[in-house]
Design a protein around this motif. Structure first.
Motif, PDB file in Angstrom:
ATOM      1  N   LYS A   1       0.817  -1.218   0.000  1.00 55.16           N
ATOM      2  CA  LYS A   1       0.000   0.000   0.000  1.00 55.16           C
ATOM      3  C   LYS A   1       0.851   1.268   0.000  1.00 55.16           C
ATOM      4  N   LYS A   2       1.941   1.258   0.749  1.00 51.63           N
ATOM      5  CA  LYS A   2       2.783   2.456   0.835  1.00 51.63           C
ATOM      6  C   LYS A   2       3.409   2.778  -0.510  1.00 51.63           C
ATOM      7  N   ARG A   3       3.934   1.759  -1.173  1.00 53.18           N
ATOM      8  CA  ARG A   3       4.568   1.967  -2.475  1.00 53.18           C
ATOM      9  C   ARG A   3       3.532   2.408  -3.515  1.00 53.18           C
ATOM     10  N   THR A   4       2.358   1.794  -3.490  1.00 52.99           N
ATOM     11  CA  THR A   4       1.300   2.151  -4.438  1.00 52.99           C
ATOM     12  C   THR A   4       0.845   3.585  -4.231  1.00 52.99           C
ATOM     13  N   SER A   5       0.651   3.977  -2.973  1.00 53.77           N
ATOM     14  CA  SER A   5       0.204   5.331  -2.668  1.00 53.77           C
ATOM     15  C   SER A   5       1.224   6.363  -3.119  1.00 53.77           C
ATOM     16  N   ALA A   6       2.488   6.072  -2.884  1.00 54.91           N
ATOM     17  CA  ALA A   6       3.543   6.998  -3.297  1.00 54.91           C
ATOM     18  C   ALA A   6       3.591   7.124  -4.818  1.00 54.91           C
ATOM     19  N   ARG A   7       3.352   6.015  -5.503  1.00 53.10           N
ATOM     20  CA  ARG A   7       3.384   6.031  -6.970  1.00 53.10           C
ATOM     21  C   ARG A   7       2.209   6.840  -7.531  1.00 53.10           C
ATOM     22  N   ILE A   8       1.045   6.726  -6.905  1.00 53.76           N
ATOM     23  CA  ILE A   8      -0.112   7.509  -7.347  1.00 53.76           C
ATOM     24  C   ILE A   8       0.202   8.998  -7.276  1.00 53.76           C
ATOM     25  N   ASP A   9       0.729   9.439  -6.137  1.00 57.37           N
ATOM     26  CA  ASP A   9       1.043  10.860  -5.974  1.00 57.37           C
ATOM     27  C   ASP A   9       2.136  11.300  -6.940  1.00 57.37           C
ATOM     28  N   GLU A  10       3.132  10.452  -7.140  1.00 59.74           N
ATOM     29  CA  GLU A  10       4.225  10.770  -8.050  1.00 59.74           C
ATOM     30  C   GLU A  10       3.713  10.977  -9.475  1.00 59.74           C
ATOM     31  N   LEU A  11       2.824  10.104  -9.908  1.00 62.39           N
ATOM     32  CA  LEU A  11       2.323  10.180 -11.282  1.00 62.39           C
ATOM     33  C   LEU A  11       1.367  11.354 -11.470  1.00 62.39           C
ATOM     34  N   LEU A  12       0.551  11.641 -10.467  1.00 60.57           N
ATOM     35  CA  LEU A  12      -0.319  12.806 -10.579  1.00 60.57           C
ATOM     36  C   LEU A  12       0.505  14.083 -10.678  1.00 60.57           C
ATOM     37  N   GLU A  13       1.572  14.177  -9.917  1.00 69.95           N
ATOM     38  CA  GLU A  13       2.479  15.320 -10.046  1.00 69.95           C
ATOM     39  C   GLU A  13       3.089  15.351 -11.442  1.00 69.95           C
ATOM     40  N   LEU A  14       3.435  14.187 -11.945  1.00 70.45           N
ATOM     41  CA  LEU A  14       4.100  14.097 -13.247  1.00 70.45           C
ATOM     42  C   LEU A  14       3.207  14.608 -14.368  1.00 70.45           C
ATOM     43  N   VAL A  15       1.890  14.351 -14.276  1.00 71.48           N
ATOM     44  CA  VAL A  15       0.972  14.806 -15.322  1.00 71.48           C
ATOM     45  C   VAL A  15       0.277  16.117 -14.934  1.00 71.48           C
ATOM     46  N   ASN A  16       0.870  16.809 -13.943  1.00 71.97           N
ATOM     47  CA  ASN A  16       0.413  18.144 -13.538  1.00 71.97           C
ATOM     48  C   ASN A  16      -1.025  18.170 -13.021  1.00 71.97           C
ATOM     49  N   LEU A  17      -1.349  17.187 -12.183  1.00 75.44           N
ATOM     50  CA  LEU A  17      -2.602  17.180 -11.434  1.00 75.44           C
ATOM     51  C   LEU A  17      -2.247  17.073  -9.956  1.00 75.44           C
ATOM     52  N   GLU A  18      -2.641  18.053  -9.165  1.00 76.04           N
ATOM     53  CA  GLU A  18      -2.273  18.060  -7.754  1.00 76.04           C
ATOM     54  C   GLU A  18      -2.885  16.854  -7.044  1.00 76.04           C
TER      55      GLU A  18
ATOM     56  N   SER B   1     -12.488  17.112 -16.384  1.00 82.54           N
ATOM     57  CA  SER B   1     -12.655  17.471 -17.789  1.00 82.54           C
ATOM     58  C   SER B   1     -12.078  16.366 -18.663  1.00 82.54           C
ATOM     59  N   GLY B   2     -12.376  16.449 -19.975  1.00 83.40           N
ATOM     60  CA  GLY B   2     -11.837  15.439 -20.884  1.00 83.40           C
ATOM     61  C   GLY B   2     -10.319  15.407 -20.890  1.00 83.40           C
ATOM     62  N   GLY B   3      -9.691  16.582 -20.855  1.00 87.35           N
ATOM     63  CA  GLY B   3      -8.231  16.631 -20.830  1.00 87.35           C
ATOM     64  C   GLY B   3      -7.652  16.055 -19.554  1.00 87.35           C
ATOM     65  N   GLN B   4      -8.310  16.333 -18.420  1.00 89.06           N
ATOM     66  CA  GLN B   4      -7.848  15.777 -17.146  1.00 89.06           C
ATOM     67  C   GLN B   4      -7.997  14.267 -17.126  1.00 89.06           C
ATOM     68  N   GLN B   5      -9.103  13.759 -17.666  1.00 90.20           N
ATOM     69  CA  GLN B   5      -9.277  12.312 -17.733  1.00 90.20           C
ATOM     70  C   GLN B   5      -8.170  11.672 -18.568  1.00 90.20           C
ATOM     71  N   GLN B   6      -7.810  12.320 -19.675  1.00 95.82           N
ATOM     72  CA  GLN B   6      -6.775  11.755 -20.520  1.00 95.82           C
ATOM     73  C   GLN B   6      -5.426  11.753 -19.811  1.00 95.82           C
ATOM     74  N   ARG B   7      -5.161  12.777 -19.011  1.00 93.90           N
ATOM     75  CA  ARG B   7      -3.926  12.805 -18.215  1.00 93.90           C
ATOM     76  C   ARG B   7      -3.897  11.638 -17.230  1.00 93.90           C
ATOM     77  N   VAL B   8      -5.047  11.383 -16.600  1.00 91.81           N
ATOM     78  CA  VAL B   8      -5.120  10.249 -15.663  1.00 91.81           C
ATOM     79  C   VAL B   8      -4.905   8.944 -16.425  1.00 91.81           C
ATOM     80  N   GLY B   9      -5.440   8.866 -17.649  1.00 94.72           N
ATOM     81  CA  GLY B   9      -5.212   7.672 -18.457  1.00 94.72           C
ATOM     82  C   GLY B   9      -3.739   7.437 -18.737  1.00 94.72           C
ATOM     83  N   VAL B  10      -3.010   8.501 -19.003  1.00 96.57           N
ATOM     84  CA  VAL B  10      -1.566   8.377 -19.220  1.00 96.57           C
ATOM     85  C   VAL B  10      -0.880   7.959 -17.923  1.00 96.57           C
ATOM     86  N   ALA B  11      -1.287   8.570 -16.814  1.00 97.69           N
ATOM     87  CA  ALA B  11      -0.701   8.202 -15.519  1.00 97.69           C
ATOM     88  C   ALA B  11      -0.933   6.732 -15.215  1.00 97.69           C
ATOM     89  N   ARG B  12      -2.140   6.235 -15.479  1.00 95.41           N
ATOM     90  CA  ARG B  12      -2.439   4.821 -15.230  1.00 95.41           C
ATOM     91  C   ARG B  12      -1.550   3.922 -16.094  1.00 95.41           C
TER      92      ARG B  12
END
Length: 426
Positions: free
Chosen positions: A157-174, A187-198
């Motif tokens: 859980k700790k590693r997964t949680s850290a990775r989620i935050d890291e990727l959201l920062e990477l795609v410029n979503l706080e 928004s559609g653009g935000q959803q697409q950013r999350v898709g890239v993060a995933r």
């Protein structure tokens, strides 16, 4: 080692020598080797070379192959764009790399591994995949969507949680703002950013992108393209990107493969070479008119000198900001946050309020391009700007300067001079 071509790419009826076989003899259920497994605990994994060796896909009841004996090398760490008309087999070719579609014959190597011998489910957990519309699970939060593959790989859980935050920062979503939201709240653009993060969650060496920006408006599409280029500068993944849009291919691709029916590749080269020397009339049709103007798509903002602007920080002294602007004859300043990310323009009249820099909300319509953006993108943004300039950012959206229309006009003049035919000798 996988077979190695004697040139950059081959296709059609040719194939690797049959005597050349990869050294991997592991069972289909064993984890991938040769740099194919990624581990964010030991640092980010770069890209891996992809080799398609005589790959064919035939569907039952059809005499013509959807993909016919394609052999192609995709270099590690590069973006290769697959372009062609509907029905030419470009998406089928891409989906065979992660075996969402099983090839009828041929071999596919990622790094040193022939992935046609891998367990398909295990394979897909180590290849990122982004589709049009993001394809997020609506009943899961943003964080849970990103965590799908790490949890399948049994990360703690700790590693997964850290990775989620890291990727959201990477795609410029706080992370604090977006982690617990649901896709319908984005928004559609935000959803697409999350898709890239995933798709990047398990740090895969290969990212497959199937027209990922086709369903968003032109402005959002440009920003997502810029975001992908910025991410690629940091991550250097091997990206296979399917598109119908030749301009998008020119902007994003290190190389472009132009396909005809059956995934027959009629030209595979750099954007510069395809624009300058199209292989035949079919390619010329794809390039279309205005090839000279497309040269603006080949020049990046980082390739031209940036201009100076007056800068103020949130929480700073408005009087000092006014003096800084007056010193360089400017009527506005660009306000940045504590991480030097641009927030909005403010006029000298607005700065006359002593509390003007205390709480500054970000202007969602602020015209911004990145260092990886093209001059064509900068010109488009400039045409809608009320300031006559466009703000430029670098890694992690850090402010770098501004670009003016005069800079673009000078670049266009240089291009015309470089491409003008030489005068005949007297």
């Amino acid at each position: 080692m996988p077979p190695t071509p004697s040139s950059r790419a081959r296709w059609g009826s040719s194939s690797w020598p049959s005597s050349s076989t990869p050294s991997s003899t592991s069972s289909p259920d064993s984890p991938p080797r040769g740099g194919f497994v990624s581990d964010t605990a030991s640092g980010s994994t770069g890209g891996a070379r992809i080799l398609l060796d005589g790959v064919t896909k035939k569907y039952g009841g059809q005499s013509v192959a959807a993909v016919d004996d394609v052999t192609l090398e995709i270099p590690a760490g590069e973006i290769v764009m697959l372009v062609g008309p509907s029905g030419c087999g470009k998406t089928t070719t891409m989906k065979m790399i992660n075996r969402l579609i099983e090839p009828t014959s041929g071999r596919i190597f990622i790094g040193e591994d022939d992935v046609t011998h891998r367990n398909a489910d295990e394979l897909r957990r180590h290849i990122g995949y982004v589709i049009q519309g993001a394809g997020l699970f609506p009943h899961l939060t943003v964080g849970d969507n990103i965590a799908i593959v790490p949890r399948l790989l049994k990360w703690d859980k700790k590693r997964t949680s850290a990775r989620i935050d890291e990727l959201l920062e990477l795609v410029n979503l706080e992370p604090g703002k977006y982690r617990d939201r649901y896709p319908r709240e984005l928004s559609g653009g935000q959803q697409q950013r999350v898709g890239v993060a995933r798709a990047l969650a398990a740090d895969p060496p290969v990212l497959l992108m199937d027209e990922p920006f086709g369903a968003v408006d032109p402005i959002t599409r440009q920003r997502l393209q810029d975001e992908l280029l910025r991410l690629q500068e940091e991550l250097r993944k091997t990206i296979v990107f399917v598109t119908h849009d030749f301009d998008e291919a020119v902007k994003l691709g290190d190389k472009i493969a132009i396909l005809q029916q059956g995934s027959r590749i009629v030209q595979y080269d750099t954007p510069e070479e395809i624009l300058a020397n199209p292989a035949d009339d079919f390619v010329r049709g794809f390039v279309g008119h205005g090839a000279a103007l497309k040269q603006l798509t080949l020049t990046r903002v980082r390739d031209v000198p940036l201009n100076e602007a007056a800068v103020a920080k949130i929480g700073g002294d408005p009087v000092a900001a006014i003096h800084a602007a007056q010193a360089i004859n400017r009527e506005h300043v660009i306000v940045v946050d504590d991480q030097d990310r641009p927030q909005r323009w403010m006029s000298l009249d607005q700065l006359a309020d002593t509390k003007s820099l205390t709480n500054v909300a970000r202007d969602e319509n602020l015209e911004v391009v990145s260092l990886a953006s093209t001059l064509n993108d900068a010109l488009d943004s400039m045409l809608t700007s009320s300031h006559g300039v466009v703000v430029v950012t670098g890694r992690r959206n850090v402010y770098q300067g501004v670009i003016r229309v005069e800079t673009i006009m000078d670049a266009m003049s240089d291009m015309r001079g470089a491409t003008a035919p030489a005068e005949p000798a007297s």
